[in-house]
Scaffold this motif. Structure first.
Motif, PDB file in Angstrom:
ATOM      1  N   GLU A   1       0.738  -1.025   0.004  1.00 17.30           N
ATOM      2  CA  GLU A   1      -0.080  -0.140  -0.183  1.00 17.30           C
ATOM      3  C   GLU A   1       0.886   1.154   0.163  1.00 17.30           C
ATOM      4  OE1 GLU A   1      -2.507  -0.424   3.393  1.00 17.30           O
ATOM      5  OE2 GLU A   1      -3.649  -1.794   2.294  1.00 17.30           O
ATOM      6  N   ALA A   2       1.990   1.151   0.410  1.00 16.80           N
ATOM      7  CA  ALA A   2       3.049   2.421   0.300  1.00 16.80           C
ATOM      8  C   ALA A   2       4.272   1.869   0.006  1.00 16.80           C
ATOM      9  CB  ALA A   2       3.005   2.861   1.719  1.00 16.80           C
ATOM     10  N   VAL A   3       5.254   2.732  -0.672  1.00 21.94           N
ATOM     11  CA  VAL A   3       6.408   2.525  -0.894  1.00 21.94           C
ATOM     12  C   VAL A   3       7.683   3.400  -0.506  1.00 21.94           C
ATOM     13  CG1 VAL A   3       6.449   4.047  -2.928  1.00 21.94           C
ATOM     14  CG2 VAL A   3       7.900   1.885  -2.981  1.00 21.94           C
ATOM     15  N   ARG A   4       8.711   2.979   0.116  1.00 20.86           N
ATOM     16  CA  ARG A   4       9.723   3.833   0.513  1.00 20.86           C
ATOM     17  C   ARG A   4      10.452   4.517  -0.437  1.00 20.86           C
ATOM     18  NH1 ARG A   4      15.227   2.196   1.031  1.00 20.86           N
ATOM     19  NH2 ARG A   4      15.783   0.327   0.152  1.00 20.86           N
ATOM     20  N   ILE A   5      11.024   5.876  -0.436  1.00 18.75           N
ATOM     21  CA  ILE A   5      11.813   6.447  -1.465  1.00 18.75           C
ATOM     22  C   ILE A   5      12.898   7.123  -0.718  1.00 18.75           C
ATOM     23  CG2 ILE A   5      10.158   8.342  -1.025  1.00 18.75           C
ATOM     24  CD1 ILE A   5      10.829   9.040  -4.001  1.00 18.75           C
ATOM     25  N   ALA A   6      13.872   7.189  -1.308  1.00 14.71           N
ATOM     26  CA  ALA A   6      15.365   7.702  -0.712  1.00 14.71           C
ATOM     27  C   ALA A   6      16.022   8.161  -1.942  1.00 14.71           C
ATOM     28  CB  ALA A   6      16.167   6.726  -0.431  1.00 14.71           C
ATOM     29  N   GLY A   7      16.886   9.401  -1.745  1.00 15.82           N
ATOM     30  CA  GLY A   7      17.581  10.134  -2.252  1.00 15.82           C
ATOM     31  C   GLY A   7      18.338  11.291  -1.878  1.00 15.82           C
ATOM     32  N   TYR A   8      19.051  12.308  -2.417  1.00 16.72           N
ATOM     33  CA  TYR A   8      19.680  13.372  -1.878  1.00 16.72           C
ATOM     34  C   TYR A   8      19.758  14.485  -2.903  1.00 16.72           C
ATOM     35  CZ  TYR A   8      23.404  12.069  -5.679  1.00 16.72           C
ATOM     36  OH  TYR A   8      23.893  11.702  -6.787  1.00 16.72           O
ATOM     37  N   THR A   9      19.724  15.574  -1.991  1.00 16.55           N
ATOM     38  CA  THR A   9      19.889  16.933  -2.700  1.00 16.55           C
ATOM     39  C   THR A   9      20.684  17.682  -1.989  1.00 16.55           C
ATOM     40  OG1 THR A   9      18.513  18.616  -3.430  1.00 16.55           O
ATOM     41  CG2 THR A   9      17.806  17.723  -1.216  1.00 16.55           C
ATOM     42  N   ALA A  10      20.823  19.100  -1.897  1.00 20.31           N
ATOM     43  CA  ALA A  10      21.472  20.125  -1.520  1.00 20.31           C
ATOM     44  C   ALA A  10      21.081  19.853  -0.024  1.00 20.31           C
ATOM     45  CB  ALA A  10      21.782  21.508  -1.779  1.00 20.31           C
ATOM     46  N   PRO A  11      22.084  19.686   0.877  1.00 24.46           N
ATOM     47  CA  PRO A  11      21.695  19.823   2.660  1.00 24.46           C
ATOM     48  C   PRO A  11      20.813  20.965   2.904  1.00 24.46           C
ATOM     49  CG  PRO A  11      24.039  19.419   2.284  1.00 24.46           C
ATOM     50  CD  PRO A  11      23.347  19.697   0.924  1.00 24.46           C
ATOM     51  N   GLN A  12      21.061  22.161   2.356  1.00 24.03           N
ATOM     52  CA  GLN A  12      20.220  23.439   2.652  1.00 24.03           C
ATOM     53  C   GLN A  12      19.078  23.588   1.982  1.00 24.03           C
ATOM     54  OE1 GLN A  12      23.211  23.607   0.823  1.00 24.03           O
ATOM     55  NE2 GLN A  12      24.666  23.863   2.702  1.00 24.03           N
ATOM     56  N   ALA A  13      18.609  22.565   0.931  1.00 28.10           N
ATOM     57  CA  ALA A  13      17.432  22.834   0.260  1.00 28.10           C
ATOM     58  C   ALA A  13      16.144  22.464   0.931  1.00 28.10           C
ATOM     59  CB  ALA A  13      17.482  21.873  -1.016  1.00 28.10           C
ATOM     60  N   ARG A  14      15.037  22.960   0.591  1.00 23.80           N
ATOM     61  CA  ARG A  14      13.688  22.685   1.159  1.00 23.80           C
ATOM     62  C   ARG A  14      13.032  21.538   0.264  1.00 23.80           C
ATOM     63  NH1 ARG A  14      10.490  26.651   0.440  1.00 23.80           N
ATOM     64  NH2 ARG A  14      11.993  27.986  -0.686  1.00 23.80           N
ATOM     65  N   LEU A  15      12.542  20.558   0.600  1.00 25.08           N
ATOM     66  CA  LEU A  15      12.151  19.533   0.052  1.00 25.08           C
ATOM     67  C   LEU A  15      10.598  19.006   0.293  1.00 25.08           C
ATOM     68  CD1 LEU A  15      13.630  17.108  -2.031  1.00 25.08           C
ATOM     69  CD2 LEU A  15      13.269  15.692   0.183  1.00 25.08           C
ATOM     70  N   THR A  16      10.054  18.622  -0.692  1.00 24.38           N
ATOM     71  CA  THR A  16       8.599  18.020  -0.493  1.00 24.38           C
ATOM     72  C   THR A  16       8.378  16.795  -1.487  1.00 24.38           C
ATOM     73  OG1 THR A  16       7.742  19.322  -2.178  1.00 24.38           O
ATOM     74  CG2 THR A  16       7.521  20.390  -0.169  1.00 24.38           C
ATOM     75  N   LEU A  17       7.811  15.809  -0.648  1.00 21.81           N
ATOM     76  CA  LEU A  17       7.436  14.453  -1.265  1.00 21.81           C
ATOM     77  C   LEU A  17       5.883  14.459  -1.323  1.00 21.81           C
ATOM     78  CD1 LEU A  17       9.829  12.078   0.782  1.00 21.81           C
ATOM     79  CD2 LEU A  17      10.420  13.285  -1.260  1.00 21.81           C
ATOM     80  N   ASN A  18       5.526  14.490  -2.817  1.00 22.02           N
ATOM     81  CA  ASN A  18       4.103  14.616  -3.043  1.00 22.02           C
ATOM     82  C   ASN A  18       3.239  15.692  -2.405  1.00 22.02           C
ATOM     83  OD1 ASN A  18       4.016  12.345  -4.787  1.00 22.02           O
ATOM     84  ND2 ASN A  18       3.363  11.004  -3.152  1.00 22.02           N
ATOM     85  N   GLY A  19       4.155  16.912  -2.128  1.00 15.83           N
ATOM     86  CA  GLY A  19       3.572  17.946  -1.628  1.00 15.83           C
ATOM     87  C   GLY A  19       3.492  18.339  -0.020  1.00 15.83           C
ATOM     88  N   LYS A  20       4.342  17.116   0.329  1.00 18.63           N
ATOM     89  CA  LYS A  20       4.514  17.330   1.952  1.00 18.63           C
ATOM     90  C   LYS A  20       5.917  17.702   2.378  1.00 18.63           C
ATOM     91  CE  LYS A  20       0.393  14.377   3.413  1.00 18.63           C
ATOM     92  NZ  LYS A  20      -0.027  13.119   3.853  1.00 18.63           N
ATOM     93  N   PRO A  21       6.131  18.495   3.226  1.00 17.06           N
ATOM     94  CA  PRO A  21       7.656  18.652   3.386  1.00 17.06           C
ATOM     95  C   PRO A  21       8.204  17.477   4.105  1.00 17.06           C
ATOM     96  CG  PRO A  21       6.151  20.315   4.447  1.00 17.06           C
ATOM     97  CD  PRO A  21       5.100  19.346   3.925  1.00 17.06           C
ATOM     98  N   ALA A  22       9.498  17.262   3.659  1.00 17.91           N
ATOM     99  CA  ALA A  22      10.517  16.347   4.374  1.00 17.91           C
ATOM    100  C   ALA A  22      11.625  16.678   4.863  1.00 17.91           C
ATOM    101  CB  ALA A  22      10.568  15.254   3.097  1.00 17.91           C
TER     102      ALA A  22
END
Length: 775
Positions: free
Chosen positions: A45-66
């Motif tokens: 029913e759900a899947v885990r996701i992992a990755g990387y970006t800049a440490p100072q970046a603001r991130l959202t996953l499907n619109g929700k902050p992460a």
């Protein structure tokens, strides 16, 4: 014009610079997905996701902050709807924004077929492989079709119409038990279904079913380097079998062969077997002899029989192994076990069925260093390995460790949040662990030293070819695709055989001391853990699916500490298991050739050179703790000086001196009063039975070049008297008060106050006496 031109130029420069500034910011804003792979198909029913970006970046996953971790890593656990999903990952840094759309598909659960029209799912027919069956075998036939119908099975001439029950809506099955009188040539079963719409359909199974003639010989042996028994095809592991092990064959299912072990049936891969048409595997077998033999590195319990027998080895408890031999003549009386060993507590035979005999072996301690079966000419050999170390605690000289860096080549293992491949990290960690172990004196063999793919069985065989004493497989953990990545982290050590639990616990304790989360000790039949002939463990050092575990690993000091902890765990375990190594060492049979090869070789060289003083020690049978300590010191100094220690061979101070000599690598001889060599204490290398009782004191003296008397009483007095009469030098330690003035005033008697002084005087006088006697 001047001011306007200057303003125009300034604006033009800004406009030209703006695209370059945006590109620089985009370069500083990486956005990568390391898990899941594109277009992954899952049934959760759900899947885990992992990755990387800049440490100072603001991130959202499907619109929700992460959260973005200091390493730049991020993880999430995103719900899925049935069918195709698009995960949206958005990162923002300053004025720059990057977005990724990541496709994932959720599989639909199996659905019941509709009642109308009547149908059968072609991919649901079971069994899915060819089967050869014997009397007593059970096989289940199953298919999925329209619910509420009437189904039956046609199985050649054996069953023309065998009714099938609807186990649950739309699933029809029946179990067939093969009777002794049943006969069936290879036949393809046919399933029939009449649905509620009145329509009848059938499907022919692609695989065949046959019943083998029980009178036909069915014998084989293990043709691979070794094979494994399982309780069912692809089921739970039971035990390993070495090459040449004979087997009684039963039925077959696909690539699995059924074999008999006593009254039990197991399964092995067909590819591991050699079949025999002429091997007598069902005739009378007689157990001819049973013998316990000792070597420096193992206890050998050998059972001799008139022909090779299948043997099942069952670990009953931490210290008890049961060997089941079958089939044998029901009138056969198993022979008694001859010989003895410090590691062997008892070995008793019993009948577990009319044609099966079981040898129950109780050991004095768990077989932590491994055990296994070997097949030799006319015998089956149970080998229980001993501790290979002979040095001080922490000194791993003589220990061979096989380090197994997990994965490699095309098998990259799991991937961390920031894109590290497990195969690269395990190889780097293995190199650091190897360096630590070698610094402690161990010999280290790596199952791979580069980016190569090594099959799991080959890894263990490489360790075995290196005569490894233990096997440590290094890995990093990761959670499944449909599990929240934040619920699992820390260290876990895996093992299979109960005797290996102590090694796993020692490694786990050292790793937890680094502050890692405890993911527990775990038992699992991983392929690299199945061999019992040396301890095998698998270390999951961290969870690469957890960003904080990965963040710790990115620190070089932490990676070094991780390697140090693994090495320290090996040292701790070896020290604990070898703490009583002298007490558990081999009990030598009469004759110099049966003592340890190293000691025999050393003694032979001394005799050839003529520099082989033998110091005879005479002392009380009982000792206070202080006298015991001094006597042990005397024995150690005699051995370190290259002399041979000779004594009465029993307890008290005799045992203390022999122990000191053995611990220092020396040779000890025990002149026994009786004919039973096993009366000697555990530290006598060569027991010499005499049946002379007190008269053997004369042998003690005449065989010695010098005598050290420690805290003696009447028995010691007689040996001193014999020695002085034969002009053998005598050194008295802690015994002057017991001797008369005539003895102490003899020119051949030399009092001493310390062990160092006593051994020094005895060796000097012994050499002087040998020189006088030399022709």
């Amino acid at each position: 014009m001047g001011p306007m031109r200057r303003g125009y130029v300034r604006i033009l420069v800004l406009l030209l610079a703006l695209p370059w500034a945006v590109q620089a910011q985009r370069t500083a804003l990486p956005l990568e997905i390391t898990f899941p792979p594109r277009n992954l198909r899952v049934d959760g029913e759900a899947v885990r996701i992992a990755g990387y970006t800049a440490p100072q970046a603001r991130l959202t996953l499907n619109g929700k902050p992460a959260r973005v971790y200091p390493s730049g890593a991020f993880v999430g656990f995103l719900p899925l709807k049935e069918g195709r999903n698009t995960l949206r990952i958005r990162a923002v840094l300053g004025q720059v924004e990057r977005t990724l759309d990541w496709p994932v598909e959720r599989l639909a659960p199996p659905r019941t077929l509709p009642e109308r029209p009547t149908a059968i799912a072609d991919d649901s027919l079971l069994p899915g492989e060819d089967c050869t069956l014997l009397a007593g075998d059970r096989v289940t036939f199953r298919f999925r079709g329209s619910p509420g119908g009437h189904a039956w099975l046609e199985l050649g001439r054996l069953h023309r119409r065998l009714e099938m029950a609807e186990a649950r809506p739309g699933v029809y099955e029946v179990e067939v038990v093969i009777a002794p009188e049943d006969e069936l040539e290879p036949t393809r079963p046919v399933f029939h279904l009449r649905g509620r719409d009145g329509r009848s359909i059938d499907r022919v199974l692609a695989s065949s079913v046959a019943i083998r003639d029980p009178a036909a010989p069915a014998c084989g042996e293990v043709g691979a380097r070794r094979t494994r028994l399982y309780d069912r095809p692809g089921g739970d592991f039971v035990q390993t079998l070495p090459a040449g092990a004979p087997l009684l064959l039963g039925g077959r299912r696909g690539g699995w062969q059924q074999v008999w072990m006593g009254l039990s049936r197991f399964w092995v891969p067909v590819e591991d077997l050699l079949l025999h048409d002429t091997l007598d595997c069902q005739g009378e077998a007689v157990l001819a002899d049973t013998l316990a033999l000792s070597t420096d590195d193992a206890l050998h319990l050998r059972v001799f029989s008139s022909r090779p027998l299948p043997v099942r080895i069952i670990p009953v408890s931490e210290t008890i192994l049961r060997l089941e031999y079958s089939p044998i003549d029901e009138l056969c009386a198993p022979p008694p076990v001859e010989g003895s060993d410090r590691l062997l507590h008892s070995a008793t035979w019993e009948a577990t069925s009319p044609d099966t005999r079981a040898l129950t072996v109780e050991l004095t301690r768990p077989p932590e260093w491994g055990y296994g079966l070997n097949y030799g000419p006319g015998c089956i050999d149970l080998v229980v390995r001993r501790c290979p170390l002979r040095g001080a605690p922490g000194d791993l000289s003589g220990l061979v460790v096989a380090l197994d860096p997990g994965h490699g080549g095309h098998d990259r293992g799991c991937v961390s949040c920031t894109g590290l491949f497990e195969k690269d990290c395990t190889l780097a960690q293995a190199a650091m662990v190897a360096e630590q172990l070698r610094a402690r004196g161990a010999t280290v063999e790596l199952t791979r030293d580069g980016d190569e793919f090594v099959p799991l069985d080959e890894r263990v065989e490489r360790a075995r070819a290196a005569d490894a004493h233990l096997f440590v497989s290094l890995h990093f953990n990761s959670l499944p695709a449909t599990t929240d990545p934040l619920v699992g982290r820390g260290v876990s050590v895996w093992y299979q055989h109960p005797a290996t639990a102590s090694l796993a616990a020692a490694l786990q304790a050292r790793l937890l001391a680094l502050g890692l989360s405890d993911h527990k000790l775990r038992r699992n039949p991983f392929r690299v853990l199945l061999s019992s002939d040396f301890p095998c463990v698998l270390v999951e050092q961290l969870f690469f699916s957890h960003p904080e575990d990965e963040l710790a690993y990115l620190s070089q000091p932490f990676r070094e500490a991780l390697a140090q902890a693994v090495a320290d765990g090996v040292v701790d375990w070896a020290a604990a298991q070898c703490g009583e190594q002298v007490a558990d060492s081999a009990r030598a049979l009469p004759g110099l050739e049966t003592c340890t090869p190293q000691l025999a070789s050393r003694a032979g060289k001394r005799r050839e050179s003529g520099d082989s003083p033998i110091a005879s020690a005479s002392w009380a049978a009982e000792a206070t703790p202080e006298v015991y300590r001094i006597a042990r010191d005397v024995g150690e100094r005699i051995a370190r000086a290259g002399a041979i220690l000779l004594c009465g061979g029993y307890g008290g101070v005799m045992e203390a001196a022999a122990r000191g000599a053995r611990e220092a690598g020396g040779l000890t001889l025990g002149i026994l009063r009786t004919l039973n060599e096993w009366d000697a204490n555990d530290f006598i290398t060569i027991p010499l039975p005499t049946c002379l009782e007190r008269a053997r004191n004369v042998v003690n003296v005449t065989a010695a070049n010098a005598l050290i008397a420690i805290d003696g009483r009447e028995g010691t007095f007689s040996e001193i008297a014999f020695a002085l009469n034969m002009r053998v030098p005598v050194v008295g330690l802690l015994c002057e008060s017991h001797l008369c003035a005539t003895v102490t005033e003899s020119p051949f008697f030399h009092p001493a106050r310390t062990a160092e002084e006593a051994v020094g005087v005895a060796l000097r006088r012994a050499k002087e006496r040998r020189e006088r006697q030399r022709p």
